[in-house]
Each structure stands twice: as C-alpha cells, then as structure tokens.
Design a protein around this motif. Structure first.
Motif, mmCIF file in Angstrom:
data_model
loop_
_atom_site.group_PDB
_atom_site.id
_atom_site.type_symbol
_atom_site.label_atom_id
_atom_site.label_comp_id
_atom_site.label_asym_id
_atom_site.label_seq_id
_atom_site.Cartn_x
_atom_site.Cartn_y
_atom_site.Cartn_z
ATOM 1 N N LEU A 35 25.121 60.056 52.853
ATOM 2 C CA LEU A 35 25.794 59.145 53.868
ATOM 3 C C LEU A 35 24.879 57.872 53.606
ATOM 4 C CD1 LEU A 35 25.499 61.245 57.168
ATOM 5 C CD2 LEU A 35 27.646 60.754 55.779
ATOM 6 N N PHE A 36 25.719 56.860 53.503
ATOM 7 C CA PHE A 36 25.172 55.465 53.320
ATOM 8 C C PHE A 36 25.511 54.592 54.509
ATOM 9 C CE2 PHE A 36 25.754 57.549 49.122
ATOM 10 C CZ PHE A 36 24.482 57.382 48.568
ATOM 11 N N TYR A 37 24.538 54.188 55.174
ATOM 12 C CA TYR A 37 24.837 52.953 56.275
ATOM 13 C C TYR A 37 24.619 51.585 55.713
ATOM 14 C CZ TYR A 37 24.274 50.468 60.471
ATOM 15 O OH TYR A 37 24.269 49.633 61.822
ATOM 16 N N VAL A 38 25.582 50.992 55.395
ATOM 17 C CA VAL A 38 25.588 49.607 54.905
ATOM 18 C C VAL A 38 25.537 48.424 56.110
ATOM 19 C CG1 VAL A 38 26.366 47.668 53.519
ATOM 20 C CG2 VAL A 38 26.633 50.209 52.789
ATOM 21 N N LYS A 39 24.521 48.204 56.554
ATOM 22 C CA LYS A 39 24.298 47.233 57.779
ATOM 23 C C LYS A 39 25.114 46.095 57.671
ATOM 24 C CE LYS A 39 22.403 45.822 61.449
ATOM 25 N NZ LYS A 39 22.922 46.435 62.730
ATOM 26 N N LYS A 40 25.163 45.275 56.501
ATOM 27 C CA LYS A 40 25.977 43.933 56.158
ATOM 28 C C LYS A 40 27.438 44.138 56.690
ATOM 29 C CE LYS A 40 27.216 40.436 53.009
ATOM 30 N NZ LYS A 40 27.057 40.025 51.692
ATOM 31 N N THR A 41 27.886 45.449 56.507
ATOM 32 C CA THR A 41 29.306 45.665 56.889
ATOM 33 C C THR A 41 29.455 46.404 57.950
ATOM 34 O OG1 THR A 41 29.632 47.541 55.336
ATOM 35 C CG2 THR A 41 30.066 45.270 54.285
ATOM 36 N N GLU A 42 28.285 47.073 58.470
ATOM 37 C CA GLU A 42 28.456 47.867 59.686
ATOM 38 C C GLU A 42 29.276 49.025 59.301
ATOM 39 O OE1 GLU A 42 26.573 47.919 62.423
ATOM 40 O OE2 GLU A 42 25.558 46.269 61.790
ATOM 41 N N GLN A 43 29.293 49.640 58.215
ATOM 42 C CA GLN A 43 30.112 50.707 57.615
ATOM 43 C C GLN A 43 28.947 51.824 57.136
ATOM 44 O OE1 GLN A 43 32.947 48.888 55.271
ATOM 45 N NE2 GLN A 43 34.645 49.595 56.543
ATOM 46 N N VAL A 44 29.734 52.899 57.293
ATOM 47 C CA VAL A 44 29.020 54.227 56.785
ATOM 48 C C VAL A 44 30.047 54.833 55.696
ATOM 49 C CG1 VAL A 44 28.105 56.774 57.045
ATOM 50 C CG2 VAL A 44 27.519 54.724 58.854
ATOM 51 N N TYR A 45 29.386 54.971 54.472
ATOM 52 C CA TYR A 45 30.123 55.671 53.422
ATOM 53 C C TYR A 45 29.500 57.201 53.437
ATOM 54 C CZ TYR A 45 31.481 51.043 52.829
ATOM 55 O OH TYR A 45 32.107 49.489 53.007
#
Length: 115
Positions: A35-45
């Motif tokens: 799981l990757f939480y990208v703060k800039k886009t507020e998305q989890v992949y």
C-alpha cells in the motif's frame, strides 16, 4: 461499515495507519499487498508486494516518485519502476504486476481483491 463493503473488498486499516509518501505491506487473502499513501494527491495505491525481478516481496520498501506524469515505485533491489495505478513496469513492457482498486471509506482503507 461492514454493510458498505462488497464481497470482493477488504477493510485493511485506517488511513492514519499508513505512512505518508511511503509503502506499507499488508496480507490480504494470503497475498502480500504493498500500500502506498501519496499525500500530495491524498490517494492510496495498492500493488502486489512481489518484485518479479528479484523474486521477493519487497516493493512496499521501494521509493515513491514520478517519471514524467506517471507515479511510480522503484524496486529497492534492482530499481525497476512500476506504475502505481497499473502495475506496469516502465523498463520492461512484458512485465506487469497486479494493481488493486483502493477507496477510502470513513477514514478506512478498503482494497478490492479481484485482480
């Protein structure tokens, strides 16, 4: 909360359990998922944690970045880049790892398991 989930979805953790701009490994239906939480886009992949080049579960330890407009994770072993949305390897078009749909419901990370 349980009534909102489909049978193919798993409530994995709270969004606050994930480190921003980093990977975290989770075990879902006997599969290791990164799981990757990208703060800039507020998305989890969510991608398979399995690196097909080194043949070990390490992608959650990779570095998140971008190449052009694509968000990627770089494998910590041999440095291949995998697209966070599709799982496609940028260096080898014949290699693609599983990517899983993710949504945030009431602050919880929910991963679809049909991939």
């Amino acid at each position: 909360m349980v009534n909102e989930l489909k049978s193919s979805e798993v409530d994995v953790c709270a969004l606050t359990d994930l480190n921003e701009n980093a990977g975290t490994a989770a075990l879902i239906d006997e599969r290791q998922i990164a799981l990757f939480y990208v703060k800039k886009t507020e998305q989890v992949y969510a991608l398979s944690n399995y690196d097909p080049f080194s043949e070990v579960n390490v992608l959650s330890r990779g570095i998140i970045g971008s190449i052009g407009d694509e968000l990627v994770v770089a494998s910590p072993i041999y440095k291949q880049h995998f697209n966070l949305e599709t799982g496609q390897c940028l260096e080898d078009e014949s290699v693609c790892i599983n990517a899983y749909p993710v949504k945030i419901i009431n602050g919880r990370v929910v991963v679809g398991t049909n991939s």
